[in-house]
Design an enzyme around this catalytic site. Sequence first.
Site, PDB file in Angstrom:
ATOM      1  N   LYS A 178       0.857  -1.181   0.000  1.00 50.24           N
ATOM      2  CA  LYS A 178       0.000   0.000   0.000  1.00 50.24           C
ATOM      3  C   LYS A 178       0.901   1.243   0.000  1.00 50.24           C
ATOM      4  O   LYS A 178       1.560   1.540   0.992  1.00 50.24           O
ATOM      5  CB  LYS A 178      -0.898   0.043   1.244  1.00 50.24           C
ATOM      6  CG  LYS A 178      -1.857   1.225   1.205  1.00 50.24           C
ATOM      7  CD  LYS A 178      -2.147   1.825   2.568  1.00 50.24           C
ATOM      8  CE  LYS A 178      -1.601   3.193   2.810  1.00 50.24           C
ATOM      9  NZ  LYS A 178      -1.859   4.262   1.882  1.00 50.24           N
ATOM     10  N   GLU A 253      10.122   1.793  10.615  1.00 50.97           N
ATOM     11  CA  GLU A 253      11.118   2.855  10.388  1.00 50.97           C
ATOM     12  C   GLU A 253      10.374   4.172  10.490  1.00 50.97           C
ATOM     13  O   GLU A 253       9.512   4.460   9.663  1.00 50.97           O
ATOM     14  CB  GLU A 253      11.720   2.734   8.986  1.00 50.97           C
ATOM     15  CG  GLU A 253      12.556   1.494   8.762  1.00 50.97           C
ATOM     16  CD  GLU A 253      13.880   1.538   9.495  1.00 50.97           C
ATOM     17  OE1 GLU A 253      14.275   2.617   9.984  1.00 50.97           O
ATOM     18  OE2 GLU A 253      14.506   0.486   9.610  1.00 50.97           O
ATOM     19  N   CYS A 287      13.553  11.677   6.437  1.00 52.81           N
ATOM     20  CA  CYS A 287      13.641  11.205   7.817  1.00 52.81           C
ATOM     21  C   CYS A 287      15.012  11.514   8.391  1.00 52.81           C
ATOM     22  O   CYS A 287      15.167  11.679   9.594  1.00 52.81           O
ATOM     23  CB  CYS A 287      13.368   9.715   7.877  1.00 52.81           C
ATOM     24  SG  CYS A 287      14.321   8.781   6.689  1.00 52.81           S
ATOM     25  N   GLU A 388       9.794  16.764  15.297  1.00 53.01           N
ATOM     26  CA  GLU A 388      10.044  16.614  13.861  1.00 53.01           C
ATOM     27  C   GLU A 388       9.107  17.547  13.101  1.00 53.01           C
ATOM     28  O   GLU A 388       7.894  17.492  13.287  1.00 53.01           O
ATOM     29  CB  GLU A 388       9.797  15.166  13.416  1.00 53.01           C
ATOM     30  CG  GLU A 388      10.132  14.955  11.948  1.00 53.01           C
ATOM     31  CD  GLU A 388       9.898  13.528  11.454  1.00 53.01           C
ATOM     32  OE1 GLU A 388       8.811  12.976  11.688  1.00 53.01           O
ATOM     33  OE2 GLU A 388      10.815  12.971  10.815  1.00 53.01           O
TER      34      GLU A 388
HETATM   35  P1  NAP Z   1       2.687   8.730   7.493  1.00 54.06           P
HETATM   36  O1  NAP Z   1       1.700   9.809   7.450  1.00 54.06           O
HETATM   37  O2  NAP Z   1       2.936   8.035   8.766  1.00 54.06           O
HETATM   38  O3  NAP Z   1       2.267   7.695   6.360  1.00 54.06           O
HETATM   39  C1  NAP Z   1       3.046   6.570   6.061  1.00 54.06           C
HETATM   40  C2  NAP Z   1       2.168   5.488   5.463  1.00 54.06           C
HETATM   41  O4  NAP Z   1       1.267   5.013   6.470  1.00 54.06           O
HETATM   42  C3  NAP Z   1       1.288   5.977   4.315  1.00 54.06           C
HETATM   43  O5  NAP Z   1       1.212   4.975   3.344  1.00 54.06           O
HETATM   44  C4  NAP Z   1      -0.048   6.195   5.004  1.00 54.06           C
HETATM   45  O6  NAP Z   1      -1.142   6.146   4.137  1.00 54.06           O
HETATM   46  C5  NAP Z   1      -0.058   5.026   5.966  1.00 54.06           C
HETATM   47  N1  NAP Z   1      -1.010   5.144   7.069  1.00 54.06           N
HETATM   48  C6  NAP Z   1      -1.562   6.269   7.588  1.00 54.06           C
HETATM   49  N2  NAP Z   1      -2.418   5.955   8.590  1.00 54.06           N
HETATM   50  C7  NAP Z   1      -2.411   4.602   8.712  1.00 54.06           C
HETATM   51  C8  NAP Z   1      -3.090   3.674   9.555  1.00 54.06           C
HETATM   52  N3  NAP Z   1      -3.937   4.072  10.497  1.00 54.06           N
HETATM   53  N4  NAP Z   1      -2.849   2.355   9.404  1.00 54.06           N
HETATM   54  C9  NAP Z   1      -1.973   1.925   8.471  1.00 54.06           C
HETATM   55  N5  NAP Z   1      -1.325   2.757   7.625  1.00 54.06           N
HETATM   56  C10 NAP Z   1      -1.518   4.082   7.747  1.00 54.06           C
HETATM   57  O7  NAP Z   1       4.121   9.265   7.008  1.00 54.06           O
HETATM   58  P2  NAP Z   1       4.434  10.154   5.723  1.00 54.06           P
HETATM   59  O8  NAP Z   1       3.879  11.518   5.957  1.00 54.06           O
HETATM   60  O9  NAP Z   1       4.065   9.434   4.478  1.00 54.06           O
HETATM   61  O10 NAP Z   1       6.019  10.194   5.794  1.00 54.06           O
HETATM   62  C11 NAP Z   1       6.723  11.056   6.610  1.00 54.06           C
HETATM   63  C12 NAP Z   1       7.185  10.382   7.884  1.00 54.06           C
HETATM   64  O11 NAP Z   1       7.913   9.204   7.564  1.00 54.06           O
HETATM   65  C13 NAP Z   1       8.164  11.216   8.684  1.00 54.06           C
HETATM   66  O12 NAP Z   1       7.870  11.088  10.053  1.00 54.06           O
HETATM   67  C14 NAP Z   1       9.519  10.606   8.359  1.00 54.06           C
HETATM   68  O13 NAP Z   1      10.509  10.825   9.327  1.00 54.06           O
HETATM   69  C15 NAP Z   1       9.157   9.178   8.232  1.00 54.06           C
HETATM   70  N6  NAP Z   1      10.142   8.451   7.442  1.00 54.06           N
HETATM   71  C16 NAP Z   1      10.963   7.572   8.075  1.00 54.06           C
HETATM   72  C17 NAP Z   1      11.936   6.893   7.360  1.00 54.06           C
HETATM   73  C18 NAP Z   1      12.853   5.921   8.041  1.00 54.06           C
HETATM   74  O14 NAP Z   1      13.426   5.095   7.352  1.00 54.06           O
HETATM   75  N7  NAP Z   1      13.036   5.980   9.348  1.00 54.06           N
HETATM   76  C19 NAP Z   1      12.054   7.102   5.979  1.00 54.06           C
HETATM   77  C20 NAP Z   1      11.185   8.011   5.365  1.00 54.06           C
HETATM   78  C21 NAP Z   1      10.232   8.665   6.098  1.00 54.06           C
HETATM   79  P3  NAP Z   1      -1.749   7.492   3.458  1.00 54.06           P
HETATM   80  O15 NAP Z   1      -0.656   8.061   2.636  1.00 54.06           O
HETATM   81  O16 NAP Z   1      -2.861   6.981   2.645  1.00 54.06           O
HETATM   82  O17 NAP Z   1      -2.151   8.390   4.580  1.00 54.06           O
END
Ligand code: NAP
Length: 504
Positions: A178, A253, A287, A388
Site C-alpha cells: 500500500k 522505520e 527522515c 520533527e
Molecule cells: P505517514 O503519514 O505516517 O504515512 C506513512 C504510510 O502510512 C502511508 O502509506 C499512510 O497512508 C499510511 N497510514 C496512515 N495511517 C495509517 C493507519 N492508520 N494504518 C496503516 N497505515 C496508515 O508518514 P508520511 O507523511 O508518508 O512520511 C513522513 C514520515 O515518515 C516522517 O515522520 C519521516 O521521518 C518518516 N520516514 C521515516 C523513514 C525511516 O526510514 N526511518 C524514511 C522516510 C520517512 P496514506 O498516505 O494513505 O495516509
Amino acid sequence: MAKNVPVYKNFINGKWVSAKSGKTFKNINPADTREIVGLFQDSDERDVNDAVAAAKEAFKKWRLVPAPKRAELVMNLGLWMKKNKEKLAKDATREMGKVLNETRGDVQEGIDMALFCSGEGRRMYGETTPSELPDKFAMTVREPLGVCGMITPWNFPMAIPCWKVMPALVCGNTIVIKPASFTPLTVLNLVKGCEEVGIPKGVINYVTGSGSKVGDPLVKHKDVNMISFTGSTDVGRNINIAAAESFKKIGLEMGGKNAVIVMDDANLDLALEGVVWGAFGTTGQRCTATSRCIVHRKVYNKFLKMLIEKAKTIKVGNGLDEKNEMGPAIDESQLLKDLEYVEIGRKEGAKLVCGGKRLTGEKYKYGFFMEPTIFADVNRKMRIFKEEIFGPILSVIPVNSFEEAIETQNDCLYGLSGSIYTQDVNRAFSAMRDVHTGIFYVNAPTIGAEIHLPFGGVKQTGNGHREAGKTALELFSEWKSIYVDFSGRLQRAQIDTDALVKVK
Ligand code: NAP
Ligand code: MG
C-alpha cells in the site's frame, strides 16, 4: 477537471482491477496543483482481502522457486528500472515535488537495492554446526515469512518500497503493498516493472487508498505474516499496537530529528555545504534531514552568517526545472505546519534569521513553496528543537564544549542519524561512540546512506530492526534449525550425556 487524466488501477493476482468501491482519488503535483497526475483507486478492506488471498495462494509456489531464480528476476527488475530511470524519476518529481536530481537518486537507490539483493539469492548463508550427539547433523536455513504487508511513505517513493520489495522477493515472500496516497504512481511503476520482467501473478499485489481503509485492514489481516512500515512515529505506534494481538512480525522505520555538530576546529566551508544540503535537500522532508545544527560558540557567529548567506541563494521552484534546487512541501497542510512552526519558534524566543515565509507570486502561486528558514539561538527547551517538523527549517544551537554538543545531540526522542564536523580524530571517535543514533557520519551530512549498510534508528525511530544491507534478510526471513539424526536410534540431547564416550 482537466480532460485526459489517466486512471490507474490496483494490481491483484496479476490483473489490473478497479476498487470494489468504484471510487477514485486524485493525485496532484504539489509544485503545480493544476496538474492532476492521475486518478487512483480508493480501495477498502474488500480489495485488501482479495490481494491478501492472492498473495497467500501465490506463496505456495513462489517459496519453492529456487532463490537464485527469484533473485534473477529481481536483478532483471533492477535492470528494467535502470533502462527507465529518467521516466521513473520524472513521474516521482511530478507527484511529490522534489527536484529531478534527487528523484534520479531515489530511483538509483532502488536499482542498487535490486542488484545488491540479487546477489543474496546465491548466498543467504546459514550455518552448519557440530551436534553434541554422534551421528547427528545440525544446520540452520532461512525460510520466508509468507505474506508481507508493506506500507510506505511518500518522501522516498521509489527507494523505500525497493528496500522492502527486493529482499522480500529474494527471500521467497509474497507481497501486498500500500503506497502513500501522495505517491501511488511511483509504486505503480515499480509493480509494472515486476509484471514486465515476469514475476508470477499474485507474488506482488498493489492496493491504493487511505491509511485507515487500506493500511489498517492490512495490518490486522490474519493471513498477513509480517508488516514492514516506514512513516511517522504516530502511525507506527498505532500499527505496533494493532498488530500486537496477532504477534505478527513488525518492522518500523519512523521519524527523526537529526543533528549535525560543528566543532570549533571544523572545516567550516565543508560543514556549510553539508548542513545546507542536509537541511534543505528534499525541502527538509527526509527522515534523515538535518533539523538541528549544534555549533561551538567559538565559531557560532561566523558559521551562522555563512549559513544565512548560503541559504538565501537556494533556488526554489518546480523540481522538473533543472535550475531549481529545492521543491515544494508535499501539500497545503504540510506547508501550513511548517509555517506554524515558524510562529512557534518565534514565540518561544528563537531568532528567525532567514526565510520563514510562504513564497508567492506568479512562479509560486500554484504550489506549496516556502523559503529556506533558519532559527538561531535555539535552546533545548524549545519545541522547534524537539519535534520533527519535516520542512525546510533549521534550528541552530550554540554550545560551549564538545561534551555539551554530544549531550545536546542526544537530547532527542528520536535516534536516526547524526553527524560531526571536526578535524580532531579523538573527538570524531568519541562522537562515533557516544552519539545514540542508528546512523552516524563524520565530516558528512546526516543524509546520504548507502544501501549495502543497515539503515534504521534507535529510540522512537525504530523497533530494533534494520532495513537494507544484509540485515534486510533478517527482516524478511526466519531461521529454522534442522537436526538430522543418522544413528538409527533415539538419542536424547542433554540426557544421553555420555554418548560421545559410548561411541569410543
Ligand atoms: P505517514 O503519514 O505516517 O504515512 C506513512 C504510510 O502510512 C502511508 O502509506 C499512510 O497512508 C499510511 N497510514 C496512515 N495511517 C495509517 C493507519 N492508520 N494504518 C496503516 N497505515 C496508515 O508518514 P508520511 O507523511 O508518508 O512520511 C513522513 C514520515 O515518515 C516522517 O515522520 C519521516 O521521518 C518518516 N520516514 C521515516 C523513514 C525511516 O526510514 N526511518 C524514511 C522516510 C520517512 P496514506 O498516505 O494513505 O495516509
Ligand atoms: Mg501528489
